[in-house]
Design a protein around this motif. Structure first.
Motif, PDB file in Angstrom:
ATOM      1  N   GLY A   1     -31.493  83.159  14.591  1.00 43.09           N
ATOM      2  CA  GLY A   1     -32.046  81.989  13.944  1.00 43.09           C
ATOM      3  C   GLY A   1     -31.159  80.770  14.141  1.00 43.09           C
ATOM      4  O   GLY A   1     -30.035  80.865  14.648  1.00 43.09           O
ATOM      5  N   LEU A   2     -31.675  79.601  13.748  1.00 45.73           N
ATOM      6  CA  LEU A   2     -30.941  78.347  13.837  1.00 45.73           C
ATOM      7  C   LEU A   2     -30.928  77.702  12.462  1.00 45.73           C
ATOM      8  O   LEU A   2     -31.850  77.901  11.660  1.00 45.73           O
ATOM      9  N   ALA A   3     -29.910  76.888  12.190  1.00 48.71           N
ATOM     10  CA  ALA A   3     -29.836  76.196  10.907  1.00 48.71           C
ATOM     11  C   ALA A   3     -29.280  74.794  11.101  1.00 48.71           C
ATOM     12  O   ALA A   3     -28.256  74.607  11.757  1.00 48.71           O
ATOM     13  N   LEU A   4     -29.986  73.824  10.539  1.00 52.51           N
ATOM     14  CA  LEU A   4     -29.558  72.428  10.519  1.00 52.51           C
ATOM     15  C   LEU A   4     -29.419  72.042   9.053  1.00 52.51           C
ATOM     16  O   LEU A   4     -30.402  72.061   8.311  1.00 52.51           O
ATOM     17  N   ILE A   5     -28.182  71.716   8.629  1.00 49.99           N
ATOM     18  CA  ILE A   5     -27.888  71.598   7.208  1.00 49.99           C
ATOM     19  C   ILE A   5     -27.176  70.290   6.898  1.00 49.99           C
ATOM     20  O   ILE A   5     -26.142  69.979   7.508  1.00 49.99           O
TER      21      ILE A   5
END
Length: 206
Positions: free
Chosen positions: A167-171
């Motif tokens: 998965g990818l995460a932009l936080i």
């Protein structure tokens, strides 16, 4: 599949706030957005999540893959914790909610009405929704608001597990989540500088 942002310009209230923004986020990658309040972090995240159009530039790899979590927890207060998660699992075609309950230590609260939870418990439930979406791109705006130190650790562990399966995460966050695998993107260099009003502007029209 990568998330690619190319020469992006985003606007708030019709005025550009960030421009010339480009980055690539590969599977298993996380990116932390940093910058002062008002610089455009929320506007950028909303644009990537498809909630508003960009002024210019391209966003590739976000279509039907984004799970967005912002300041509102998005809960139905009369439904129980488990009923809230079941509702969202059905919306996204997901199955069992047990892992989401476990990840955020909500099992003991499963039959409690969401409206009766504390602010921190509501936040944990709101974040647990991410685990039942099946979406690979998490776009998160200040996700740790109302969480204590222990709950922040639960959230960070959930992000690590999400990244581990690709998965990818932009936080956007002001705190250190202890994610050694995450890059940091400072938004200050991309702040749009508005052109000054010309000297021949007629103030009689103000």
């Amino acid at each position: 599949m990568d998330l690619r942002v190319s020469d992006l310009t985003v606007a708030r209230g019709g005025l550009p706030v960030l421009s010339g923004l480009s980055f690539v986020l590969e599977p298993g990658g996380a990116l932390i957005l940093r910058g002062p309040n008002g610089i455009g972090k929320t506007t950028l995240l909303r644009t990537i999540a498809g909630l508003q159009p960009p002024v210019a530039g391209r966003i590739e790899g976000a279509e039907d893959r984004v799970a967005y979590a912002a300041h509102a927890d998005g809960l139905k207060p009369t439904l129980s914790v488990s009923e809230n998660l079941t509702f969202w699992a059905r919306v996204f075609g997901a199955g069992d909610i047990g892992s989401a309950l476990d990840a955020f230590e909500l099992g003991a609260l499963a039959h409690r009405a969401a409206g009766s939870l504390s602010a921190g418990q509501k936040r944990r439930l709101g974040l647990a929704r991410l685990l039942v979406t099946g979406r690979s791109v998490w776009v998160l705006d200040e996700p740790t608001v109302s969480l204590d130190t222990h709950a922040v650790g639960l959230f960070a562990e959930a992000v690590r597990a999400h990244l581990a399966w690709g998965g990818l995460a932009l936080i956007a966050t002001h705190i250190d989540l202890g994610l050694s695998e995450a890059g940091v993107l400072e938004l200050a260099p991309f702040k749009t500088v508005l052109a000054p009003v010309s000297d021949d502007f007629d103030e009689a029209f103000l």
